[in-house]
Design a protein around this motif. Sequence first.
Motif, PDB file in Angstrom:
ATOM      1  N   ILE A 107      23.056  33.988  55.596  1.00  0.00           N
ATOM      2  CA  ILE A 107      24.285  34.459  56.257  1.00  0.00           C
ATOM      3  C   ILE A 107      25.410  33.446  56.074  1.00  0.00           C
ATOM      4  O   ILE A 107      26.555  33.810  55.762  1.00  0.00           O
ATOM      5  CB  ILE A 107      24.016  34.716  57.759  1.00  0.00           C
ATOM      6  N   VAL A 108      25.106  32.159  56.253  1.00  0.00           N
ATOM      7  CA  VAL A 108      26.123  31.120  56.090  1.00  0.00           C
ATOM      8  C   VAL A 108      26.613  31.068  54.647  1.00  0.00           C
ATOM      9  O   VAL A 108      27.817  30.967  54.389  1.00  0.00           O
ATOM     10  CB  VAL A 108      25.569  29.749  56.535  1.00  0.00           C
ATOM     11  N   SER A 119      30.731  32.123  50.685  1.00  0.00           N
ATOM     12  CA  SER A 119      31.081  32.612  49.350  1.00  0.00           C
ATOM     13  C   SER A 119      32.186  33.656  49.399  1.00  0.00           C
ATOM     14  O   SER A 119      32.896  33.860  48.410  1.00  0.00           O
ATOM     15  CB  SER A 119      29.844  33.178  48.656  1.00  0.00           C
ATOM     16  N   LEU A 120      32.356  34.320  50.531  1.00  0.00           N
ATOM     17  CA  LEU A 120      33.449  35.282  50.671  1.00  0.00           C
ATOM     18  C   LEU A 120      34.688  34.646  51.309  1.00  0.00           C
ATOM     19  O   LEU A 120      35.808  34.939  50.918  1.00  0.00           O
ATOM     20  CB  LEU A 120      33.003  36.471  51.524  1.00  0.00           C
ATOM     21  N   GLY A 121      34.477  33.783  52.283  1.00  0.00           N
ATOM     22  CA  GLY A 121      35.587  33.217  53.042  1.00  0.00           C
ATOM     23  C   GLY A 121      36.369  32.150  52.311  1.00  0.00           C
ATOM     24  O   GLY A 121      37.601  32.135  52.354  1.00  0.00           O
ATOM     25  N   PHE A 122      35.683  31.246  51.633  1.00  0.00           N
ATOM     26  CA  PHE A 122      36.393  30.154  50.983  1.00  0.00           C
ATOM     27  C   PHE A 122      37.310  30.623  49.864  1.00  0.00           C
ATOM     28  O   PHE A 122      38.482  30.224  49.822  1.00  0.00           O
ATOM     29  CB  PHE A 122      35.415  29.094  50.464  1.00  0.00           C
ATOM     30  N   ALA A 151      40.372  32.271  51.462  1.00  0.00           N
ATOM     31  CA  ALA A 151      41.276  31.288  52.057  1.00  0.00           C
ATOM     32  C   ALA A 151      42.030  30.521  50.979  1.00  0.00           C
ATOM     33  O   ALA A 151      43.229  30.253  51.111  1.00  0.00           O
ATOM     34  CB  ALA A 151      40.488  30.325  52.944  1.00  0.00           C
ATOM     35  N   ALA A 152      41.342  30.159  49.897  1.00  0.00           N
ATOM     36  CA  ALA A 152      42.003  29.445  48.808  1.00  0.00           C
ATOM     37  C   ALA A 152      43.073  30.308  48.144  1.00  0.00           C
ATOM     38  O   ALA A 152      44.150  29.830  47.801  1.00  0.00           O
ATOM     39  CB  ALA A 152      40.966  28.997  47.778  1.00  0.00           C
ATOM     40  N   LEU A 153      42.783  31.583  47.973  1.00  0.00           N
ATOM     41  CA  LEU A 153      43.760  32.488  47.383  1.00  0.00           C
ATOM     42  C   LEU A 153      44.991  32.626  48.272  1.00  0.00           C
ATOM     43  O   LEU A 153      46.127  32.560  47.797  1.00  0.00           O
ATOM     44  CB  LEU A 153      43.126  33.864  47.150  1.00  0.00           C
ATOM     45  N   PHE A 154      44.780  32.789  49.582  1.00  0.00           N
ATOM     46  CA  PHE A 154      45.917  32.856  50.499  1.00  0.00           C
ATOM     47  C   PHE A 154      46.735  31.568  50.448  1.00  0.00           C
ATOM     48  O   PHE A 154      47.960  31.599  50.481  1.00  0.00           O
ATOM     49  CB  PHE A 154      45.454  33.096  51.938  1.00  0.00           C
TER      50      PHE A 154
END
Length: 47
Positions: A6-7, A12-15, A18-21
């Motif tokens: 889960i972590v 793998s989805l969140g980072f 966030a980097a793209l934003f």
Amino acid sequence: MFWEFIVLLAASLGFPTAALFYLIGGPRFPDEKRGPDPRGTGAPRAS
């Protein structure tokens, strides 16, 4: 083992999101003032 998956999935989805934003300047909010200073002095705007 389940929680590690889960972590890893969240990271793998969140980072990358966030980097793209961060790279495109973040989300735009309707009441946010962006762009050059309307006074034309080039001074940073007080926020």
